[in-house]
Motif scaffolding. Structure first.
Motif, short mmCIF file in Angstrom:
data_model
loop_
_atom_site.label_atom_id
_atom_site.label_comp_id
_atom_site.label_asym_id
_atom_site.label_seq_id
_atom_site.Cartn_x
_atom_site.Cartn_y
_atom_site.Cartn_z
N CYS A 149 0.86 -1.17 0.00
CA CYS A 149 0.00 0.00 0.00
C CYS A 149 0.90 1.23 0.00
CB CYS A 149 -0.90 -0.02 1.23
SG CYS A 149 -1.85 1.48 1.51
N THR A 150 0.71 2.09 -0.98
CA THR A 150 1.52 3.31 -1.07
C THR A 150 0.66 4.49 -0.65
OG1 THR A 150 2.83 2.36 -2.86
CG2 THR A 150 2.94 4.74 -2.56
N ALA A 151 1.16 5.27 0.31
CA ALA A 151 0.43 6.41 0.83
C ALA A 151 1.01 7.71 0.30
CB ALA A 151 0.48 6.40 2.35
N SER A 152 0.14 8.67 0.11
CA SER A 152 0.59 9.99 -0.34
C SER A 152 -0.30 11.05 0.28
CB SER A 152 0.54 10.10 -1.86
OG SER A 152 -0.78 9.92 -2.34
N GLY A 153 0.25 12.25 0.46
CA GLY A 153 -0.54 13.38 0.90
C GLY A 153 -0.71 13.53 2.39
N HIS A 154 0.15 12.89 3.19
CA HIS A 154 0.03 13.01 4.64
C HIS A 154 1.39 12.71 5.27
CE1 HIS A 154 -1.44 12.49 8.74
NE2 HIS A 154 -2.62 12.95 8.35
N THR A 155 1.57 13.11 6.51
CA THR A 155 2.79 12.75 7.24
C THR A 155 2.67 11.29 7.65
OG1 THR A 155 2.96 15.00 8.07
CG2 THR A 155 4.29 13.33 9.16
N TYR A 156 3.27 10.44 6.86
CA TYR A 156 3.04 9.00 6.98
C TYR A 156 3.45 8.45 8.33
CZ TYR A 156 3.18 4.04 5.80
OH TYR A 156 2.98 2.69 5.80
N ASN A 157 4.56 8.95 8.88
CA ASN A 157 5.07 8.34 10.10
C ASN A 157 4.22 8.62 11.33
OD1 ASN A 157 5.73 10.97 10.47
ND2 ASN A 157 7.93 10.66 10.64
N ARG A 158 3.17 9.43 11.19
CA ARG A 158 2.23 9.66 12.31
C ARG A 158 0.98 8.80 12.21
NH1 ARG A 158 2.15 15.79 11.82
NH2 ARG A 158 -0.08 15.41 11.55
N LEU A 159 0.92 7.95 11.20
CA LEU A 159 -0.28 7.19 10.94
C LEU A 159 -0.27 5.80 11.54
CD1 LEU A 159 -0.79 8.02 7.19
CD2 LEU A 159 -2.03 9.00 9.11
N CYS A 160 -1.44 5.36 11.96
CA CYS A 160 -1.68 3.98 12.32
C CYS A 160 -2.28 3.33 11.07
CB CYS A 160 -2.66 3.92 13.49
SG CYS A 160 -2.90 2.31 14.19
N MET A 161 -1.73 2.18 10.67
CA MET A 161 -2.13 1.56 9.42
C MET A 161 -2.64 0.14 9.67
SD MET A 161 -1.17 3.92 7.25
CE MET A 161 -1.32 3.04 5.70
N ALA A 162 -3.41 -0.36 8.72
CA ALA A 162 -3.90 -1.73 8.85
C ALA A 162 -4.34 -2.28 7.51
CB ALA A 162 -5.07 -1.80 9.83
N TRP A 163 -4.40 -3.59 7.46
CA TRP A 163 -4.97 -4.30 6.32
C TRP A 163 -6.28 -4.95 6.75
CZ3 TRP A 163 -3.27 -4.04 1.43
CH2 TRP A 163 -1.95 -3.63 1.20
N THR B 197 2.73 -11.26 7.76
CA THR B 197 3.59 -10.29 8.43
C THR B 197 3.33 -8.90 7.87
OG1 THR B 197 5.32 -11.96 8.75
CG2 THR B 197 5.95 -9.65 8.99
N ILE B 198 3.00 -7.97 8.75
CA ILE B 198 2.77 -6.58 8.34
C ILE B 198 4.03 -5.78 8.65
CG2 ILE B 198 1.75 -5.89 10.56
CD1 ILE B 198 -0.15 -4.06 8.95
N SER B 199 4.36 -4.87 7.77
CA SER B 199 5.52 -4.00 7.99
C SER B 199 5.28 -2.66 7.30
CB SER B 199 6.79 -4.67 7.45
OG SER B 199 6.71 -4.87 6.06
N ARG B 200 6.06 -1.67 7.70
CA ARG B 200 5.92 -0.35 7.10
C ARG B 200 7.30 0.23 6.81
NH1 ARG B 200 2.58 3.11 11.02
NH2 ARG B 200 3.12 4.81 9.60
N ASP B 201 7.36 1.05 5.79
CA ASP B 201 8.58 1.77 5.45
C ASP B 201 8.23 3.24 5.45
OD1 ASP B 201 10.70 3.05 4.11
OD2 ASP B 201 11.23 1.23 3.06
N ASN B 202 8.67 3.95 6.47
CA ASN B 202 8.29 5.37 6.61
C ASN B 202 9.02 6.26 5.62
OD1 ASN B 202 6.52 4.77 8.68
ND2 ASN B 202 7.95 5.30 10.32
N VAL B 203 10.11 5.79 5.03
CA VAL B 203 10.81 6.58 4.01
C VAL B 203 10.07 6.46 2.67
CG1 VAL B 203 12.95 6.81 2.71
CG2 VAL B 203 13.02 6.32 5.17
N LYS B 204 9.71 5.24 2.33
CA LYS B 204 8.98 5.02 1.06
C LYS B 204 7.48 5.27 1.22
CE LYS B 204 12.24 1.54 -0.65
NZ LYS B 204 12.38 0.12 -1.11
N THR B 205 7.03 5.49 2.45
CA THR B 205 5.59 5.64 2.79
C THR B 205 4.77 4.49 2.25
OG1 THR B 205 5.00 7.07 0.89
CG2 THR B 205 5.82 8.15 2.87
N THR B 206 5.23 3.30 2.53
CA THR B 206 4.52 2.10 2.10
C THR B 206 4.18 1.21 3.29
OG1 THR B 206 6.62 0.96 1.68
CG2 THR B 206 5.56 2.04 -0.20
#
Length: 125
Positions: free
Chosen positions: A22-36, A68-77
């Motif tokens: 999942c690629t995110a855009s338009g927000h400060t990604y590292n402040r977000l709680c994410m889920a599938w 396994t869920i993971s996030r990349d705050n640099v790539k905002t994915t």
């Protein structure tokens, strides 16, 4: 406005693996709680895996040990690695996001206010 775009769905045989992104855009990604989440015809939406802004994770009983869920705050994915897939995993998978003001991951769909369009996963022989 923030947008989420899922990719990586497809068809796989039972026992196989898939990786969703999942690629995110338009927000400060590292402040977000994410889920599938996922939903199949005739069934309620189900939380699969969640991750908060600090990297703490939560899994549904059906996903724990296989996904396994993971996030990349640099790539905002946001990623979901799915292994040992079964036909019961067939569904449309959605990425969701919310401000991480609770300080822990969540699988409660009603708490998330930004959703992607979904990507189809089909597990069949």
């Amino acid at each position: 406005a923030m947008q989420l775009a899922e990719s990586g769905g497809g068809s796989v045989q039972p026992g196989g693996s898939l990786r969703l992104t999942c690629t995110a855009s338009g927000h400060t990604y590292n402040r977000l709680c994410m889920a599938w989440f996922r939903q199949s015809p005739g069934k309620l939406r189900e939380g699969v895996a969640g991750i908060d802004s600090q990297g703490h994770t939560i899994y549904s009983d059906s996903a724990r040990g296989r996904f396994t869920i993971s996030r990349d705050n640099v790539k905002t994915t946001l990623n979901l690695e799915m292994n040992r897939l079964t036909p019961d995993d067939t569904a449309t998978y959605y990425c969701a996001a919310m401000e991480d003001y609770r300080g822990h991951p969540s699988l409660s769909g009603g708490q998330f206010d930004i959703w992607g369009q979904g990507t189809q996963v089909t597990v069949s022989s």
